[in-house]
Design a protein around this motif. Sequence first.
Motif, mmCIF file in Angstrom:
data_model
loop_
_atom_site.group_PDB
_atom_site.id
_atom_site.type_symbol
_atom_site.label_atom_id
_atom_site.label_comp_id
_atom_site.label_asym_id
_atom_site.label_seq_id
_atom_site.Cartn_x
_atom_site.Cartn_y
_atom_site.Cartn_z
ATOM 1 N N GLU A 151 -8.064 -4.125 -0.144
ATOM 2 C CA GLU A 151 -7.101 -5.020 0.479
ATOM 3 C C GLU A 151 -5.684 -4.449 0.390
ATOM 4 O O GLU A 151 -4.915 -4.518 1.356
ATOM 5 N N LYS A 152 -5.321 -3.865 -0.759
ATOM 6 C CA LYS A 152 -3.995 -3.248 -0.903
ATOM 7 C C LYS A 152 -3.816 -2.089 0.068
ATOM 8 O O LYS A 152 -2.754 -1.929 0.671
ATOM 9 N N VAL A 153 -4.851 -1.278 0.215
ATOM 10 C CA VAL A 153 -4.790 -0.155 1.154
ATOM 11 C C VAL A 153 -4.637 -0.675 2.571
ATOM 12 O O VAL A 153 -3.824 -0.174 3.356
ATOM 13 N N HIS A 154 -5.394 -1.697 2.914
ATOM 14 C CA HIS A 154 -5.331 -2.297 4.254
ATOM 15 C C HIS A 154 -3.925 -2.837 4.522
ATOM 16 O O HIS A 154 -3.350 -2.603 5.584
ATOM 17 N N GLN A 155 -3.345 -3.525 3.548
ATOM 18 C CA GLN A 155 -1.998 -4.072 3.701
ATOM 19 C C GLN A 155 -0.957 -2.955 3.829
ATOM 20 O O GLN A 155 -0.018 -3.053 4.620
ATOM 21 N N ALA A 156 -1.128 -1.907 3.052
ATOM 22 C CA ALA A 156 -0.187 -0.780 3.118
ATOM 23 C C ALA A 156 -0.216 -0.127 4.490
ATOM 24 O O ALA A 156 0.827 0.253 5.021
ATOM 25 N N LYS A 157 -1.407 -0.011 5.076
ATOM 26 C CA LYS A 157 -1.532 0.583 6.404
ATOM 27 C C LYS A 157 -0.857 -0.296 7.445
ATOM 28 O O LYS A 157 -0.243 0.198 8.383
ATOM 29 N N GLU A 158 -0.973 -1.616 7.303
ATOM 30 C CA GLU A 158 -0.378 -2.542 8.264
ATOM 31 C C GLU A 158 1.154 -2.551 8.164
ATOM 32 O O GLU A 158 1.830 -2.786 9.158
ATOM 33 N N ASN A 159 1.682 -2.282 6.963
ATOM 34 C CA ASN A 159 3.126 -2.333 6.743
ATOM 35 C C ASN A 159 3.845 -1.043 7.111
ATOM 36 O O ASN A 159 5.059 -0.952 6.913
ATOM 37 N N GLN B 130 -16.806 -4.674 -8.489
ATOM 38 C CA GLN B 130 -16.710 -4.972 -7.059
ATOM 39 C C GLN B 130 -15.433 -5.742 -6.743
ATOM 40 O O GLN B 130 -14.812 -5.532 -5.704
ATOM 41 N N THR B 131 -15.007 -6.599 -7.649
ATOM 42 C CA THR B 131 -13.759 -7.338 -7.464
ATOM 43 C C THR B 131 -12.580 -6.373 -7.421
ATOM 44 O O THR B 131 -11.687 -6.502 -6.572
ATOM 45 N N VAL B 132 -12.567 -5.407 -8.316
ATOM 46 C CA VAL B 132 -11.498 -4.405 -8.348
ATOM 47 C C VAL B 132 -11.505 -3.594 -7.057
ATOM 48 O O VAL B 132 -10.449 -3.368 -6.441
ATOM 49 N N ILE B 133 -12.670 -3.166 -6.633
ATOM 50 C CA ILE B 133 -12.786 -2.380 -5.402
ATOM 51 C C ILE B 133 -12.273 -3.179 -4.210
ATOM 52 O O ILE B 133 -11.522 -2.662 -3.375
#
Length: 87
Positions: free
Chosen positions: A78-86, A70-73
């Motif tokens: 979070e990385k996907v969310h940040q990539a979308k914002e950038n 669950q930590t990895v997921i």
Amino acid sequence: MDIILKPEQEKLILAKVNSGKYTTVDEVIAEALQLLDERDKHYQQWVEDTRKKVAVGLAQLDRGEGIEAQTVINKLKEKVHQAKENK
């Protein structure tokens, strides 16, 4: 060695020769074989690198250094969310 080409393969080879980049059919085939050999070498290197990485990961798990799924997921989300914002 005799080979039989499909019509679309023959058209591709002749188009390469007609483009002027290659002067003969032999040049086209030699280039294609060289590229195939390079691709196979890169793939083999990728397989070897991946096996090493998997071995390292398995050793870490054996030592109890794993991370909860669950930590990895959550980190990936979070990385996907940040990539979308950038974007």
